[in-house]
Design a protein around this motif. Structure first.
Motif, short mmCIF file in Angstrom:
data_model
loop_
_atom_site.label_atom_id
_atom_site.label_comp_id
_atom_site.label_asym_id
_atom_site.label_seq_id
_atom_site.Cartn_x
_atom_site.Cartn_y
_atom_site.Cartn_z
N UNK A 236 0.83 -1.20 0.00
CA UNK A 236 0.00 0.00 0.00
C UNK A 236 0.87 1.26 0.00
N UNK A 237 1.93 1.24 0.78
CA UNK A 237 2.82 2.39 0.83
C UNK A 237 3.42 2.69 -0.54
N UNK A 238 3.89 1.65 -1.20
CA UNK A 238 4.54 1.84 -2.50
C UNK A 238 3.52 2.22 -3.58
N UNK A 239 2.37 1.56 -3.58
CA UNK A 239 1.34 1.90 -4.57
C UNK A 239 0.88 3.33 -4.37
N UNK A 240 0.62 3.71 -3.12
CA UNK A 240 0.16 5.07 -2.85
C UNK A 240 1.20 6.12 -3.16
N UNK A 241 2.45 5.86 -2.79
CA UNK A 241 3.52 6.82 -2.99
C UNK A 241 3.93 6.93 -4.46
N UNK A 242 4.07 5.78 -5.14
CA UNK A 242 4.61 5.77 -6.50
C UNK A 242 3.51 5.90 -7.55
N UNK A 244 -0.04 6.62 -6.98
CA UNK A 244 -1.09 7.61 -6.76
C UNK A 244 -2.35 7.08 -6.11
N UNK A 245 -3.27 8.03 -5.78
CA UNK A 245 -4.48 7.70 -5.03
C UNK A 245 -5.42 6.80 -5.82
N UNK A 246 -5.59 7.04 -7.11
CA UNK A 246 -6.50 6.21 -7.91
C UNK A 246 -6.01 4.77 -7.95
N UNK A 247 -4.70 4.58 -8.17
CA UNK A 247 -4.15 3.23 -8.20
C UNK A 247 -4.32 2.55 -6.84
N UNK A 380 6.64 -2.28 -8.90
CA UNK A 380 5.80 -1.11 -9.18
C UNK A 380 5.94 -0.61 -10.61
N UNK A 381 7.01 -0.95 -11.29
CA UNK A 381 7.17 -0.50 -12.68
C UNK A 381 6.14 -1.14 -13.60
N UNK A 382 5.48 -2.20 -13.16
CA UNK A 382 4.40 -2.82 -13.92
C UNK A 382 3.03 -2.48 -13.32
N UNK A 383 2.98 -1.43 -12.53
CA UNK A 383 1.71 -0.98 -11.97
C UNK A 383 1.20 -1.91 -10.89
N UNK A 384 -0.12 -1.83 -10.62
CA UNK A 384 -0.69 -2.64 -9.53
C UNK A 384 -0.71 -4.12 -9.89
#
Length: 499
Positions: A236-242, A244-247, A380-384
């Motif tokens: 969650x930290x990495x998705x939110x930080x890298x 964004x909120x929508x992701x 994270x380079x491949x998104x969620x």
């Protein structure tokens, strides 16, 4: 009354505890899921993402809020009254301190996530810390007494109130604030009900050595829970930080159904098995029997559910949450598999706590946490989708480490572990292959297709399990029959005691 129990009585009491605790937790999650279905149509992914930012921070602060006191109270074997009083006072002080810390840290947390809008949201959610702190001792006493049937009421009440308030306010157009006020209303109701049902009040009797023991035991638990929370939430930290909120909103939604069915069972197992193993901690053979019983029965449920959810995610995500959430389909599939694998790692952690060696988990996390951060950061380079795939890899690595370590403690053979997991693993694999083939046929669509998949999957799984090792099903049926007979024989006094 002594806490010594026979092996058979303790095992049956623990199984009963799992049943009622899972019913409590699952019932609460069902209510949350139903409200989420409605909220997913009323709110945006960004709304869930912003609250997600705040709940990540609140989870870490909540560890300080409890300070491991609830776990230490369960493990306490002498001077329970004094320990309970000390825990209550500690919870009040820590709740106030945690709320103040939330207020002060809110701007820094918002800067980390690059979203200043969450500052007032986080500060208001900080009220949940003292509110939940007030209910910790009554709730812990219910767990310690294995009164998990009683805990059904506050758990259901909390989630019902949370869902009703959130949906009503979202319908009125309050957006992200509907989730905030719903969270606070639910915690308040859960705390009040726990006090009413626990039948406990502080006596204000204290004992210096007992209070010190509760505190020092909690220090180890706090360190452990901080590490565990970081490892659990680093995605969650990495998705939110890298990303964004929508992701983060999509990724959070991908967790909803796997969390409802799989993670809820893990949470229940921890709640029930810790006090049960603490009672049995002097009997190594009994502990070993508990370990393999849990492994066997958890896999009986978790493996088919995780595989089934992975196969049917393309159906139920658009069906339940609407097509605007289709981005969450692939992460849901991968997270379902990851949770199914990770479920097997929960019991070793409970075992170490029960035998008074929580430091073993800290040492293991010094290996797991760096691996988790590296894998997920790279993913994270491949998104969620990449982050969810990383979770599968992490679950496999962590499970291997846990099983090797618990082998050192329990001295079991690999053959024992294989015999415990092979029947359910093979049956779930065959079920998954059959469902994948059925999905390709697309005989129906929507709800009818989902119902067909669920019924067919259940039939194939249990038929396969009956063929591979029917003793597992027979044992489960015998437990159910004994429980049914016991419930029919209850007299009013026994019902009132709830034990």
């Amino acid at each position: 009354m002594t806490e010594q129990r026979s092996s058979l009585d303790l095992k049956q009491e623990t199984i009963d505890g799992v049943f009622w605790s899972y019913l409590s937790f699952f019932g609460g999650k069902v209510l949350t899921f139903l409200s989420t279905i409605i909220l997913a149509r009323l709110l945006l992914p960004e709304d869930f993402g912003m609250v997600g930012y705040c709940l990540i921070a609140i989870q870490y602060l909540d560890i300080l809020n409890s300070a491991g006191i609830n776990t230490s109270l369960i493990a306490q074997r002498e001077r329970l009254e004094e320990a309970t009083n000390a825990a209550f006072v500690g919870n009040i002080m820590l709740g106030i301190a945690s709320f103040g810390l939330t207020w002060v840290l809110a701007p820094s947390i918002a800067e980390f996530f690059k979203t200043e809008e969450i500052i007032p949201i986080l500060r208001l959610l900080g009220l949940s810390l003292p509110l939940s702190g007030l209910g910790m001792v009554p709730d812990t006493l219910l767990q310690r007494r294995l009164r998990f049937r009683t805990r059904l009421v506050p758990e259901i009440g909390k989630n019902l109130m949370k869902g009703v308030v959130s949906v009503a306010l979202a319908w009125l157009g309050m957006g992200v604030w509907s989730l905030v006020w719903g969270q606070l209303a639910g915690i308040l109701v859960g705390t009040v009900l726990a006090w009413v049902l626990a039948g406990w009040s502080p006596s204000w009797r204290f004992h210096r050595e007992t209070s010190l023991r509760v505190t020092t035991y909690g220090v180890s638990i706090v360190a452990l829970e901080f590490i565990g929370a970081f490892r659990s939430n680093v995605d969650y930290l990495l998705v939110g930080r890298v990303l964004g909120a929508a992701a983060l909103g999509y990724y959070t939604m991908a967790y909803r159904i796997p969390e409802l069915l799989i993670r809820s069972l893990n949470t229940v197992v921890v709640r029930v098995s810790l006090p049960a193993m603490a009672i049995a901690q002097m009997e190594r053979e009994q502990m070993r029997s508990f370990f393999f019983s849990y492994i066997r029965y958890i896999s009986l449920f978790v493996f088919p559910v995780s595989v089934g959810m992975a196969i049917t995610a393309p159906i139920f995500v658009p069906l339940f949450f609407s097509t605007k959430w289709n981005t969450a389909i692939t992460p849901t599939m991968l997270i379902s598999l990851a949770m199914g694998i990770a479920a097997m790692s929960f019991i070793p952690g409970v075992l170490y706590k029960a035998i008074g060696k929580p430091e073993m988990l800290i040492k293991l996390n010094f290996i797991k946490v760096p691996l988790t951060v590296i894998i997920l950061w790279y993913a994270t380079r491949w998104g969620i989708n990449g982050v969810a795939a990383g979770q599968v890899a992490i679950s496999i690595i962590a499970l291997s480490i846990d099983m090797l370590t618990v082998n050192y403690v329990m001295r079991y053979s690999i053959k024992d572990l294989f015999q415990a997991l092979a029947p359910t693993s093979v049956s779930a694999l065959v079920m998954g292959i059959a469902l994948w083939a059925l999905l390709r046929m697309t005989l129906f669509s929507g709800l009818l297709e989902l119902i067909l998949m669920v019924l067919t999957g259940a039939l194939i799984y249990f038929a396969m399990l009956w063929w591979v090792k029917r003793e597992v099903i027979q044992s489960g049926l015998n437990i159910f029959r004994r429980k049914l007979m016991k419930s029919r024989q209850l007299v009013p006094a026994e019902v009132a005691s709830d034990d």
